[in-house]
Design a protein around this motif. Sequence first.
Motif, short mmCIF file in Angstrom:
data_model
loop_
_atom_site.label_atom_id
_atom_site.label_comp_id
_atom_site.label_asym_id
_atom_site.label_seq_id
_atom_site.Cartn_x
_atom_site.Cartn_y
_atom_site.Cartn_z
N SER A 51 -12.28 -40.31 -116.23
CA SER A 51 -12.44 -41.92 -116.83
C SER A 51 -13.93 -42.10 -115.04
O SER A 51 -13.35 -41.62 -114.35
CB SER A 51 -11.60 -42.83 -116.73
OG SER A 51 -10.54 -42.45 -114.97
N ARG A 52 -13.97 -43.09 -115.67
CA ARG A 52 -14.95 -43.42 -114.49
C ARG A 52 -14.56 -43.95 -113.56
O ARG A 52 -15.12 -44.46 -112.42
CB ARG A 52 -16.21 -44.15 -115.77
CG ARG A 52 -17.47 -44.30 -116.24
CD ARG A 52 -18.37 -44.96 -116.72
NE ARG A 52 -18.98 -45.82 -116.23
CZ ARG A 52 -20.21 -46.75 -115.95
NH1 ARG A 52 -20.84 -46.73 -117.01
NH2 ARG A 52 -21.29 -46.44 -114.92
N ILE A 299 -19.57 -64.20 -105.63
CA ILE A 299 -19.41 -63.03 -104.84
C ILE A 299 -20.91 -62.65 -105.42
O ILE A 299 -20.43 -61.58 -107.00
CB ILE A 299 -18.38 -62.30 -104.26
CG1 ILE A 299 -18.11 -63.62 -103.41
CG2 ILE A 299 -19.26 -60.76 -102.91
CD1 ILE A 299 -16.46 -62.10 -102.59
N GLU A 300 -22.20 -62.32 -105.08
CA GLU A 300 -23.23 -61.35 -105.46
C GLU A 300 -23.74 -61.79 -106.55
O GLU A 300 -23.61 -60.75 -107.90
CB GLU A 300 -23.16 -59.94 -105.62
CG GLU A 300 -23.06 -59.43 -104.04
CD GLU A 300 -24.31 -59.04 -103.10
OE1 GLU A 300 -25.10 -59.09 -104.68
OE2 GLU A 300 -24.29 -59.22 -102.04
N LYS A 438 -24.84 -52.18 -105.66
CA LYS A 438 -25.13 -51.56 -106.65
C LYS A 438 -23.56 -51.66 -107.70
O LYS A 438 -24.01 -51.62 -108.49
CB LYS A 438 -25.30 -49.93 -105.99
CG LYS A 438 -25.36 -48.43 -107.17
CD LYS A 438 -25.23 -47.28 -106.90
CE LYS A 438 -24.90 -46.22 -107.71
NZ LYS A 438 -25.05 -44.80 -107.55
N LEU A 439 -22.59 -51.44 -106.76
CA LEU A 439 -21.42 -51.98 -107.41
C LEU A 439 -21.49 -52.85 -108.05
O LEU A 439 -20.54 -53.51 -109.55
CB LEU A 439 -20.28 -50.89 -106.22
CG LEU A 439 -18.81 -51.10 -106.78
CD1 LEU A 439 -18.68 -50.17 -108.25
CD2 LEU A 439 -17.96 -51.15 -106.91
N ALA A 440 -21.97 -54.25 -107.51
CA ALA A 440 -22.29 -55.26 -107.60
C ALA A 440 -22.46 -55.70 -109.56
O ALA A 440 -22.30 -55.91 -110.02
CB ALA A 440 -22.33 -56.45 -107.20
N ARG A 441 -23.68 -54.84 -109.57
CA ARG A 441 -25.19 -54.65 -110.68
C ARG A 441 -24.03 -53.71 -111.89
O ARG A 441 -24.29 -54.05 -113.30
CB ARG A 441 -26.46 -54.26 -110.59
CG ARG A 441 -26.96 -54.48 -109.50
CD ARG A 441 -28.15 -54.22 -109.60
NE ARG A 441 -28.41 -52.74 -108.84
CZ ARG A 441 -28.74 -52.27 -107.44
NH1 ARG A 441 -28.74 -53.31 -107.07
NH2 ARG A 441 -28.87 -50.96 -107.24
N GLU A 442 -23.54 -53.64 -111.25
CA GLU A 442 -22.12 -52.16 -112.37
C GLU A 442 -21.67 -52.91 -113.28
O GLU A 442 -21.40 -53.06 -114.25
CB GLU A 442 -21.47 -51.75 -111.42
CG GLU A 442 -22.66 -49.98 -111.58
CD GLU A 442 -21.90 -48.68 -111.44
OE1 GLU A 442 -20.83 -49.00 -111.83
OE2 GLU A 442 -22.10 -48.38 -110.45
N VAL A 443 -20.58 -53.98 -111.92
CA VAL A 443 -19.70 -55.31 -112.57
C VAL A 443 -20.79 -55.97 -113.03
O VAL A 443 -19.51 -56.58 -114.46
CB VAL A 443 -18.55 -55.42 -111.27
CG1 VAL A 443 -17.98 -56.58 -111.85
CG2 VAL A 443 -18.43 -54.90 -110.46
N LYS A 444 -21.43 -56.57 -113.03
CA LYS A 444 -22.04 -57.67 -113.60
C LYS A 444 -21.64 -57.13 -115.01
O LYS A 444 -22.64 -58.02 -116.07
CB LYS A 444 -23.41 -58.54 -113.02
CG LYS A 444 -23.03 -59.29 -111.96
CD LYS A 444 -24.05 -60.32 -110.79
CE LYS A 444 -25.22 -58.70 -110.36
NZ LYS A 444 -25.66 -59.66 -109.76
#
Length: 489
Positions: A51-52, A299-300, A438-444
């Motif tokens: 899994s990712r 946040i972000e 970077k991780l925030a973009r993935e979450v969004k």
Amino acid sequence: MCCSCCGVIQQKVWLSLVAIAFLALGLVFVIWWPNYITDMIYNELPLSQCSRTYDKWSTIPIPIYMYMYLFNWTNPEQVRTSGVKPNFEQVGPFVFREEKIKEDVTWYTNKTVSFFGQRTWYFESEMSGASLDALITCPHLPSLAASYVVRDEPRIIKIAFNIALNNNGGALYQTHSAGEWLFDGFYDEFLDYAIKLNNSMTGAVESNEFAWFLNRNGSKEFEGLFTIHTGQGDLRQMGEIKFWKGSNHTGYYEGECGRVNGSTADLFVPNRGAEEYITIYITDTCRIMNLVPSSEVVIEGIKAIKYETKPDTFDNGQLNPDMKCYCPAEMQPDNCPATGATYLGPCADGVPMYLSHPHFMYADESYASTITGLSPDYEKHNFFIVMEPKLGVPLEVNANVMVSLHIRNDSDITILRDITDFYAPLFVTSSKAVIDKKLAREVKLALSLPDIGFYMGITFISIGSILAIIGIYLTVTRRWYGERKLSKD
């Protein structure tokens, strides 16, 4: 399609088919896509070797910093002067970048996984407020711990212990560098004596060196073996601790207060309700901690919920009867610690250490009133986690705790004679982390996919509707290509 090549009927058929295609595709995206993509995302969340989630869990992808503060005892020589309270000055922060990786990961058929959490800290001088060479005066824990162990022994034994303590490096306080107090350690004469003596007065001693976090940096096994649920088959259990060191109970406190549950703070249950609290277990605290939702934050660009500790987090039954079990049985019912600090004796070999919010924030005044130099501040000392609840992703962490030592008068022990009982703050640890861009973009993106599909569907429906309206208009006004010409003929 070329209008000049088609008859009127063919134009109507083609336009109708295209309009119907857009309408049908739009309806599919509006009705089916949001649930489908949400299910797809949740199917990807459970922990597995493929899994990712695994990569981000096995090695934490965002920078974590440990802010450590020590308390310099500025007036230890005056502690026996009537009316003078011990004064402590906070020094720091000493900032360390933390790398945390999972070791010895083992998967089980019952959808659980076990692992050791290895933490390694690297000093960040540019982020720190003081040098590791700074000299700090602190209570001498080895001497005070041994003195506490014998305080209820017959007087003849205490006199013999006192002589040994005075002749072998015993002291009320010592001065060493911050680096030595934290990780590096220093040779301690009394510990060396205790190793050679090895009896009930001094207890089992494994090293003649002392530091608050001795042998901790880079250790794989220090925090113990955790077994958690992967979330496969039941997302409501994802990240939940099933066993710690092979048991579902710490043994430190009775009943529910000793039960191992909650999260290791690396993986949380997704799709959490707005009113649900979160539970974390941190080895250093010897207990679980509940954080309750307090406010909504952004946040972000990600909407999230802030979970934080409350005044009864370190209660002992005075504010919340369910917390009574944090008072050890031997202290009940009349000698339980005042609210605001958890007695760590059960997990600290009986040493009277206490866990609380920094600077005794929220704690009963009986703690801070015994000393000077502390000033609790909610903005600085609050313990909170900001989490996106749908995916269970922590966006910001600020985990603050303080450890203190109860120092008590004892007329039979020279170093404790003629002093007034007080609570000496030893250190504050504050683990801080904020999600990177970077991780925030993935979450969004993951959060936006259901809406993206929905609005694509609305767009397709709009296009289909416009085409249908155009077809109706052309039919009513008889303006299809070639139709007007034909009617004139």
